[in-house]
Enzyme design. Sequence first.
Site, PDB file in Angstrom:
ATOM      1  CE  LYS A 250     -12.369  -2.144   0.251  1.00 47.07           C
ATOM      2  NZ  LYS A 250     -13.143  -1.833   1.380  1.00 47.07           N
TER       3      LYS A 250
ATOM      4  CE  LYS B  20      -4.369  -1.670   1.781  1.00 47.79           C
ATOM      5  NZ  LYS B  20      -5.421  -1.586   2.793  1.00 47.79           N
TER       6      LYS B  20
ATOM      7  CE  LYS C  94      -6.298  -8.138  -2.186  1.00 47.53           C
ATOM      8  NZ  LYS C  94      -6.042  -7.626  -0.848  1.00 47.53           N
TER       9      LYS C  94
HETATM   10  P1  TYM Z   1     -10.836  -4.937   3.908  1.00 49.21           P
HETATM   11  O1  TYM Z   1     -11.809  -3.842   4.109  1.00 49.21           O
HETATM   12  O2  TYM Z   1      -9.685  -4.720   2.974  1.00 49.21           O
HETATM   13  O3  TYM Z   1     -11.551  -6.239   3.427  1.00 49.21           O
HETATM   14  C1  TYM Z   1     -12.677  -6.731   4.145  1.00 49.21           C
HETATM   15  C2  TYM Z   1     -12.693  -8.249   4.127  1.00 49.21           C
HETATM   16  O4  TYM Z   1     -12.777  -8.721   2.777  1.00 49.21           O
HETATM   17  C3  TYM Z   1     -11.747  -9.672   2.546  1.00 49.21           C
HETATM   18  N1  TYM Z   1     -11.318  -9.568   1.133  1.00 49.21           N
HETATM   19  C4  TYM Z   1     -11.306 -10.601   0.289  1.00 49.21           C
HETATM   20  N2  TYM Z   1     -11.628 -11.895   0.431  1.00 49.21           N
HETATM   21  C5  TYM Z   1     -11.501 -12.708  -0.646  1.00 49.21           C
HETATM   22  N3  TYM Z   1     -11.071 -12.260  -1.857  1.00 49.21           N
HETATM   23  C6  TYM Z   1     -10.722 -10.976  -2.055  1.00 49.21           C
HETATM   24  N4  TYM Z   1     -10.306 -10.544  -3.244  1.00 49.21           N
HETATM   25  C7  TYM Z   1     -10.822 -10.068  -0.946  1.00 49.21           C
HETATM   26  N5  TYM Z   1     -10.576  -8.734  -0.778  1.00 49.21           N
HETATM   27  C8  TYM Z   1     -10.889  -8.450   0.500  1.00 49.21           C
HETATM   28  C9  TYM Z   1     -10.633  -9.278   3.506  1.00 49.21           C
HETATM   29  O5  TYM Z   1      -9.756 -10.356   3.748  1.00 49.21           O
HETATM   30  C10 TYM Z   1     -11.421  -8.867   4.718  1.00 49.21           C
HETATM   31  O6  TYM Z   1     -11.779  -9.997   5.486  1.00 49.21           O
HETATM   32  N6  TYM Z   1      -7.897  -4.875   7.878  1.00 49.21           N
HETATM   33  C11 TYM Z   1      -9.214  -5.301   7.434  1.00 49.21           C
HETATM   34  C12 TYM Z   1     -10.345  -4.701   8.230  1.00 49.21           C
HETATM   35  C13 TYM Z   1     -10.219  -4.899   9.689  1.00 49.21           C
HETATM   36  C14 TYM Z   1     -10.399  -6.116  10.404  1.00 49.21           C
HETATM   37  C15 TYM Z   1     -10.177  -5.798  11.764  1.00 49.21           C
HETATM   38  C16 TYM Z   1     -10.739  -7.417  10.016  1.00 49.21           C
HETATM   39  C17 TYM Z   1      -9.903  -3.951  10.596  1.00 49.21           C
HETATM   40  N7  TYM Z   1      -9.878  -4.473  11.848  1.00 49.21           N
HETATM   41  C18 TYM Z   1     -10.276  -6.784  12.773  1.00 49.21           C
HETATM   42  C19 TYM Z   1     -10.823  -8.392  11.015  1.00 49.21           C
HETATM   43  C20 TYM Z   1     -10.597  -8.068  12.373  1.00 49.21           C
HETATM   44  C21 TYM Z   1      -9.356  -4.876   5.994  1.00 49.21           C
HETATM   45  O7  TYM Z   1      -8.714  -3.987   5.529  1.00 49.21           O
HETATM   46  O8  TYM Z   1     -10.293  -5.464   5.319  1.00 49.21           O
END
Ligand code: TYM
Length: 346
Positions: free
Chosen positions: A208, A121, A205
């Site tokens: 967004k 990132k 992957k």
């Molecule tokens: P974020 O917002 O990037 O993504 C949210 C969730 O979606 C999953 N994900 C995917 N799964 C499968 N294929 C994909 N291409 C894909 N893209 C995204 C992510 O693995 C995630 O589960 N850091 C986290 C948010 C967060 C969090 C937490 C999660 C903050 N605090 C505590 C769990 C526990 C994040 O950026 O997710």
Amino acid sequence: MTDAPAAYSGPKRILSGIQASGSLHLGNYLGALKRFVELQDTAPTFVFVADLHAITVWQDPAVLAAQTREIAAAYIASGLDPKHSTIFPQSAVREHAELAWIFNCVARLGWLDRMTQFKEKSGQHKERASVGLYTYPVLQAADILLYRATHVPVGEDQKQHLELTRDIAQKFNNDFSAPGFFPLPEPMIQGPATRVMSLRDGSAKMSKSDPSDLSRINLLDDADAIASKIRKARTDPEPLPDTLEALKARPEADNLVGIYAALADETKAEVLARYAGQGFGVFKPALAALAVEKLGPVTGEMRRLMADPAEVDRVLVAGAERAREAAAPILAETRAKVGFWSAGAG
Ligand code: TYM
């Protein structure tokens, strides 16, 4: 290995979150949202909108609150029951930020230096990234441990952050002579769609931030957009194979079969048993029809909720209240372990 000398013996709790930045896509839905819904009946479930995480990169203040409601609407539309699951905005529970500070003093620079997501990132100019982006996984550990969550459903890309969470829990427990004080949470990275790939490139992957909208199916896409993106998805000219082994060698085909399996609640092997020998001329329309059938109701409900912000706000207000009630005593115990002053203590 990070096994605690004395294991945590508290109750099972599920927790996860999604960032309030940009639109949700099929990867988020299959890797996270749909899993939260499947799991919510197995234990008390906390699901939040990660707006503190979102601001680690610039967010327009004029749209952040709307983005927060949009994710909350997606939670409810996907089937999370607000009576049963606690749905809240992360920033409304200030304990997250306070525990993150304590954990900033537990985590080691060397641990954060290894985080691959920061490297991706921050790109070539790491000195221009926010300090928040660097300590992002520490805040994530605080999100989880503030509720003593034991199970965290996430996509594959969060695995390293979950390992760091376990390391922080372990070190806190050791440093403050409090074996079993924090659980070492289990990542739940399961099912056929833990890493949904771009529709344009089987080695990237679905995300967004991909500049091509054709690379992803957005949760707010209509039926025509879904069908057209699947039609245009990159594939090879071969028919679908009959073994998982052979599928593995074909990333684009593997991705579409994984998406089909996750949407249909089947395994990839079951999908292959039905479609082996068929070309994409048959498989893509079947996948498009399935995606429209499964996502259509979610999109419709999401749109309805987004047109009724007061209803979403009611859920978030009640959720934040419940989350605070759960978090406050755990933070109070943590403060006592650290030795912070409180009247009459020490
Ligand atoms: P974020 O917002 O990037 O993504 C949210 C969730 O979606 C999953 N994900 C995917 N799964 C499968 N294929 C994909 N291409 C894909 N893209 C995204 C992510 O693995 C995630 O589960 N850091 C986290 C948010 C967060 C969090 C937490 C999660 C903050 N605090 C505590 C769990 C526990 C994040 O950026 O997710």
